[in-house]
Design a protein around this motif. Structure first.
Motif, PDB file in Angstrom:
ATOM      1  N   VAL B  19     -27.350  69.197  17.275  1.00 37.65           N
ATOM      2  CA  VAL B  19     -28.400  68.756  17.328  1.00 37.65           C
ATOM      3  C   VAL B  19     -29.047  67.843  16.720  1.00 37.65           C
ATOM      4  CG1 VAL B  19     -30.743  70.607  17.409  1.00 37.65           C
ATOM      5  CG2 VAL B  19     -29.328  70.715  15.142  1.00 37.65           C
ATOM      6  N   ILE B  20     -29.586  66.660  15.688  1.00 41.70           N
ATOM      7  CA  ILE B  20     -29.933  65.486  14.901  1.00 41.70           C
ATOM      8  C   ILE B  20     -30.821  65.547  14.036  1.00 41.70           C
ATOM      9  CG2 ILE B  20     -29.636  63.540  14.390  1.00 41.70           C
ATOM     10  CD1 ILE B  20     -28.372  62.770  16.796  1.00 41.70           C
ATOM     11  N   LEU B  21     -31.201  65.409  12.994  1.00 47.77           N
ATOM     12  CA  LEU B  21     -32.147  65.516  11.916  1.00 47.77           C
ATOM     13  C   LEU B  21     -32.727  64.034  11.190  1.00 47.77           C
ATOM     14  CD1 LEU B  21     -31.835  69.010  10.651  1.00 47.77           C
ATOM     15  CD2 LEU B  21     -32.672  68.942  13.276  1.00 47.77           C
ATOM     16  N   ARG B  22     -33.646  63.813  11.427  1.00 48.68           N
ATOM     17  CA  ARG B  22     -34.294  62.552  11.163  1.00 48.68           C
ATOM     18  C   ARG B  22     -35.243  62.529  10.055  1.00 48.68           C
ATOM     19  NH1 ARG B  22     -32.691  61.666  16.992  1.00 48.68           N
ATOM     20  NH2 ARG B  22     -31.359  60.431  17.258  1.00 48.68           N
ATOM     21  N   CYS B  23     -34.498  61.110   9.009  1.00 49.32           N
ATOM     22  CA  CYS B  23     -34.787  61.138   7.786  1.00 49.32           C
ATOM     23  C   CYS B  23     -35.742  59.618   7.149  1.00 49.32           C
ATOM     24  CB  CYS B  23     -34.777  61.821   6.674  1.00 49.32           C
ATOM     25  SG  CYS B  23     -35.240  61.314   5.112  1.00 49.32           S
ATOM     26  N   VAL B  24     -36.895  59.320   7.268  1.00 49.12           N
ATOM     27  CA  VAL B  24     -36.673  58.092   6.805  1.00 49.12           C
ATOM     28  C   VAL B  24     -36.679  58.086   4.751  1.00 49.12           C
ATOM     29  CG1 VAL B  24     -38.108  55.708   6.240  1.00 49.12           C
ATOM     30  CG2 VAL B  24     -37.847  56.894   8.733  1.00 49.12           C
ATOM     31  N   PHE B  32     -29.286  59.657  -1.132  1.00 52.68           N
ATOM     32  CA  PHE B  32     -30.159  60.479  -0.149  1.00 52.68           C
ATOM     33  C   PHE B  32     -29.275  62.052  -0.051  1.00 52.68           C
ATOM     34  CE2 PHE B  32     -31.813  56.417   0.601  1.00 52.68           C
ATOM     35  CZ  PHE B  32     -30.622  55.715   0.869  1.00 52.68           C
ATOM     36  N   TYR B  33     -29.910  62.814   0.476  1.00 51.50           N
ATOM     37  CA  TYR B  33     -29.678  64.447  -0.025  1.00 51.50           C
ATOM     38  C   TYR B  33     -30.698  65.164   1.100  1.00 51.50           C
ATOM     39  CZ  TYR B  33     -29.840  62.682  -4.610  1.00 51.50           C
ATOM     40  OH  TYR B  33     -29.570  61.932  -5.754  1.00 51.50           O
ATOM     41  N   TRP B  34     -29.445  66.032   2.214  1.00 54.07           N
ATOM     42  CA  TRP B  34     -30.446  67.522   2.613  1.00 54.07           C
ATOM     43  C   TRP B  34     -29.966  68.432   2.374  1.00 54.07           C
ATOM     44  CZ3 TRP B  34     -33.165  67.069   7.413  1.00 54.07           C
ATOM     45  CH2 TRP B  34     -33.322  65.624   7.520  1.00 54.07           C
ATOM     46  N   TYR B  35     -30.975  69.210   1.903  1.00 53.09           N
ATOM     47  CA  TYR B  35     -31.705  70.441   1.764  1.00 53.09           C
ATOM     48  C   TYR B  35     -31.735  71.638   2.733  1.00 53.09           C
ATOM     49  CZ  TYR B  35     -31.087  68.642  -2.644  1.00 53.09           C
ATOM     50  OH  TYR B  35     -30.808  67.971  -4.840  1.00 53.09           O
ATOM     51  N   ARG B  36     -31.516  72.874   2.833  1.00 49.73           N
ATOM     52  CA  ARG B  36     -31.946  73.925   3.758  1.00 49.73           C
ATOM     53  C   ARG B  36     -32.377  74.578   2.914  1.00 49.73           C
ATOM     54  NH1 ARG B  36     -27.555  76.892   6.569  1.00 49.73           N
ATOM     55  NH2 ARG B  36     -27.302  78.350   4.586  1.00 49.73           N
ATOM     56  N   GLN B  37     -33.424  75.492   3.473  1.00 48.21           N
ATOM     57  CA  GLN B  37     -33.972  76.687   2.843  1.00 48.21           C
ATOM     58  C   GLN B  37     -34.440  77.464   3.949  1.00 48.21           C
ATOM     59  OE1 GLN B  37     -37.786  75.972   1.947  1.00 48.21           O
ATOM     60  NE2 GLN B  37     -37.561  77.646   0.057  1.00 48.21           N
ATOM     61  N   ILE B  38     -33.418  78.895   4.318  1.00 44.85           N
ATOM     62  CA  ILE B  38     -33.930  79.485   4.866  1.00 44.85           C
ATOM     63  C   ILE B  38     -35.299  80.566   4.739  1.00 44.85           C
ATOM     64  CG2 ILE B  38     -32.838  81.804   5.864  1.00 44.85           C
ATOM     65  CD1 ILE B  38     -30.087  80.887   5.420  1.00 44.85           C
ATOM     66  N   GLU B  68     -25.020  60.524   8.643  1.00 49.78           N
ATOM     67  CA  GLU B  68     -25.220  58.968   9.351  1.00 49.78           C
ATOM     68  C   GLU B  68     -25.749  58.372   8.274  1.00 49.78           C
ATOM     69  OE1 GLU B  68     -23.669  56.831  13.219  1.00 49.78           O
ATOM     70  OE2 GLU B  68     -24.944  58.193  13.295  1.00 49.78           O
ATOM     71  N   ARG B  69     -25.515  57.200   7.908  1.00 44.83           N
ATOM     72  CA  ARG B  69     -27.410  56.038   8.007  1.00 44.83           C
ATOM     73  C   ARG B  69     -26.822  55.096   8.782  1.00 44.83           C
ATOM     74  NH1 ARG B  69     -31.265  55.049   4.197  1.00 44.83           N
ATOM     75  NH2 ARG B  69     -31.793  53.273   3.595  1.00 44.83           N
ATOM     76  N   PRO B  70     -27.433  55.086   9.847  1.00 49.08           N
ATOM     77  CA  PRO B  70     -27.226  54.499  11.099  1.00 49.08           C
ATOM     78  C   PRO B  70     -27.412  53.100  10.456  1.00 49.08           C
ATOM     79  CG  PRO B  70     -28.707  55.415  11.885  1.00 49.08           C
ATOM     80  CD  PRO B  70     -28.632  56.124  10.261  1.00 49.08           C
ATOM     81  N   ASP B  71     -28.579  52.509   9.982  1.00 49.74           N
ATOM     82  CA  ASP B  71     -28.958  51.801   9.930  1.00 49.74           C
ATOM     83  C   ASP B  71     -29.480  51.869   7.640  1.00 49.74           C
ATOM     84  OD1 ASP B  71     -31.853  53.042  12.126  1.00 49.74           O
ATOM     85  OD2 ASP B  71     -31.926  52.386   9.868  1.00 49.74           O
ATOM     86  N   GLY B  72     -31.249  50.406   8.291  1.00 47.33           N
ATOM     87  CA  GLY B  72     -31.748  50.376   6.937  1.00 47.33           C
ATOM     88  C   GLY B  72     -32.425  51.120   6.093  1.00 47.33           C
ATOM     89  N   SER B  73     -32.703  52.102   7.179  1.00 47.04           N
ATOM     90  CA  SER B  73     -33.893  53.141   6.957  1.00 47.04           C
ATOM     91  C   SER B  73     -34.059  54.349   7.753  1.00 47.04           C
ATOM     92  CB  SER B  73     -35.498  52.727   8.038  1.00 47.04           C
ATOM     93  OG  SER B  73     -35.132  52.408   9.087  1.00 47.04           O
ATOM     94  N   ASN B  74     -32.979  54.368   8.751  1.00 47.79           N
ATOM     95  CA  ASN B  74     -32.822  56.361   8.819  1.00 47.79           C
ATOM     96  C   ASN B  74     -31.451  56.829   7.906  1.00 47.79           C
ATOM     97  OD1 ASN B  74     -35.030  56.664  10.984  1.00 47.79           O
ATOM     98  ND2 ASN B  74     -33.992  54.750  11.244  1.00 47.79           N
ATOM     99  N   PHE B  75     -32.339  58.542   7.564  1.00 45.69           N
ATOM    100  CA  PHE B  75     -30.403  58.613   7.444  1.00 45.69           C
ATOM    101  C   PHE B  75     -30.767  60.008   8.616  1.00 45.69           C
ATOM    102  CE2 PHE B  75     -27.820  60.614   4.694  1.00 45.69           C
ATOM    103  CZ  PHE B  75     -27.639  61.538   3.824  1.00 45.69           C
ATOM    104  N   THR B  76     -29.493  60.466   8.697  1.00 48.55           N
ATOM    105  CA  THR B  76     -29.986  62.125   9.219  1.00 48.55           C
ATOM    106  C   THR B  76     -28.447  62.522   9.644  1.00 48.55           C
ATOM    107  OG1 THR B  76     -27.792  59.961  11.446  1.00 48.55           O
ATOM    108  CG2 THR B  76     -29.980  60.624  11.496  1.00 48.55           C
ATOM    109  N   LEU B  77     -28.969  63.896   9.920  1.00 44.83           N
ATOM    110  CA  LEU B  77     -28.070  65.429   9.488  1.00 44.83           C
ATOM    111  C   LEU B  77     -27.833  65.747  11.032  1.00 44.83           C
ATOM    112  CD1 LEU B  77     -26.664  67.616   8.090  1.00 44.83           C
ATOM    113  CD2 LEU B  77     -28.628  68.240   8.274  1.00 44.83           C
TER     114      LEU B  77
END
Lengths: 113, 113
Positions: B19-24, B32-38, B68-77
Motif C-alpha cells: 500500500v502507498i499512503l499519500r500526503c500533501v 515531514f512526519y508519519w505517525y500511526r494510531q491503532i 519518499e518525497r517524489p516531487d515538490g508537494s507529495n510525501f508518501t508512506l
C-alpha cells in the motif's frame, strides 16, 4: 525509558466548569511540550505549547502549566464547552531526535450540558 | 488556512499486499512526519524526513516501510507487505521548524484483511 503518560483516562465535567487534564513525563531532557486535541475520526489538532524554559503559558481559554521539578504538565480549560469534548494528548519533543513527537495515552474529556 | 491533506481516507487491503499512503504537506514546510494510531491507543511516531532523507525512525519503521518525497508537494508512506497488525490510522504531519508545532492531516484508515 521513554514515556509521556496521563494520570486519568477519562474526565467528565459540567458545561461552564473548568477542566484540568494532567500529564506526567519521564525524561527531564524534554525541550518542548504540546497539547493536542483529537476529535473522533480526525487528526490531532494543536491547542497550546510550552518550552522547557517556561512555567506557564496562556492561550484563549487554555493554560498550560509545566512543573519541571516533578515532571508534570497540565492543561486547564476555562468555562468548558460541549465543543471541548475530545481526547486530549500531551506530547513532548526532545532535541536531537529529528522532531519526533512522543505522545501520552490520552484523556477523554466529556462535557455534560 | 493551509492544511495537510491525505489520500485515501480509507484503504482496505489484503495481507501481503503493498500500500502507498499519500500526503500533501503544507507548502512551505520543510519537515515531514508519519505517525500511526491503532484504534483506542496513543499516537505513535514512525518516521521524520528532512532534506530528502530520514532524520529519525522508530522501531516500528522496519524494512517493510519506506517514505519518499517524489516531487515538490507529495510525501508518501509505502508498506511493502502489509500485516494484520498494520491496521491503524496513519497520520502525516509537517512543520517548518523542527522543535515546534506539527500540523497533522486528517489521516488514512488502513484496514488489512
Amino acid at each position: 525509558g521513554e514515556s509521556v503518560g496521563l494520570h486519568l483516562p477519562t474526565l467528565s465535567v459540567q458545561e461552564g466548569d473548568n477542566s484540568i487534564i494532567n500529564c506526567a513525563y519521564s525524561n527531564s531532557a524534554s525541550d518542548y511540550f504540546i497539547w493536542y486535541k483529537q476529535e473522533s475520526g480526525k487528526g490531532p489538532q494543536f491547542i497550546i505549547d510550552i518550552r522547557s524554559n517556561m512555567d506557564k503559558r496562556q492561550g484563549q481559554r487554555v493554560t498550560v502549566l509545566l512543573n519541571k521539578t516533578v515532571k508534570h504538565l497540565s492543561l486547564q480549560i476555562a468555562a468548558t464547552q460541549p465543543g471541548d469534548s475530545a481526547v486530549y494528548f500531551c506530547a513532548e519533543i526532545r532535541d536531537n531526535q529529528g522532531g519526533k513527537l512522543i505522545f501520552g495515552q490520552g484523556t477523554e474529556l466529556s462535557v455534560k450540558p | 488556512e493551509p492544511e495537510v491533506t491525505q489520500t485515501p481516507s480509507h484503504q482496505v487491503t489484503q495481507m501481503g499486499q503493498e500500500v502507498i499512503l499519500r500526503c500533501v504537506p503544507i507548502s512551505n514546510h520543510l519537515y515531514f512526519y508519519w505517525y500511526r494510531q491503532i484504534l483506542g491507543q496513543k499516537v505513535e511516531f514512525l518516521v521524520s524526513f528532512y532534506n530528502n532523507e530520514i532524520s529519525e525512525k522508530s522501531e516500528i519503521f522496519d524494512d517493510q516501510f519506506s517514505v519518499e518525497r517524489p516531487d515538490g508537494s507529495n510525501f508518501t508512506l509505502k508498506i511493502r507487505s502489509t500485516k494484520l497488525e498494520d491496521s491503524a490510522m496513519y497520520f502525516c504531519a509537517s512543520n517548518n521548524v523542527i522543535v515546534y508545532e506539527q500540523f497533522f492531516g486528517p489521516g488514512t484508515r488502513l484496514t488489512v484483511l
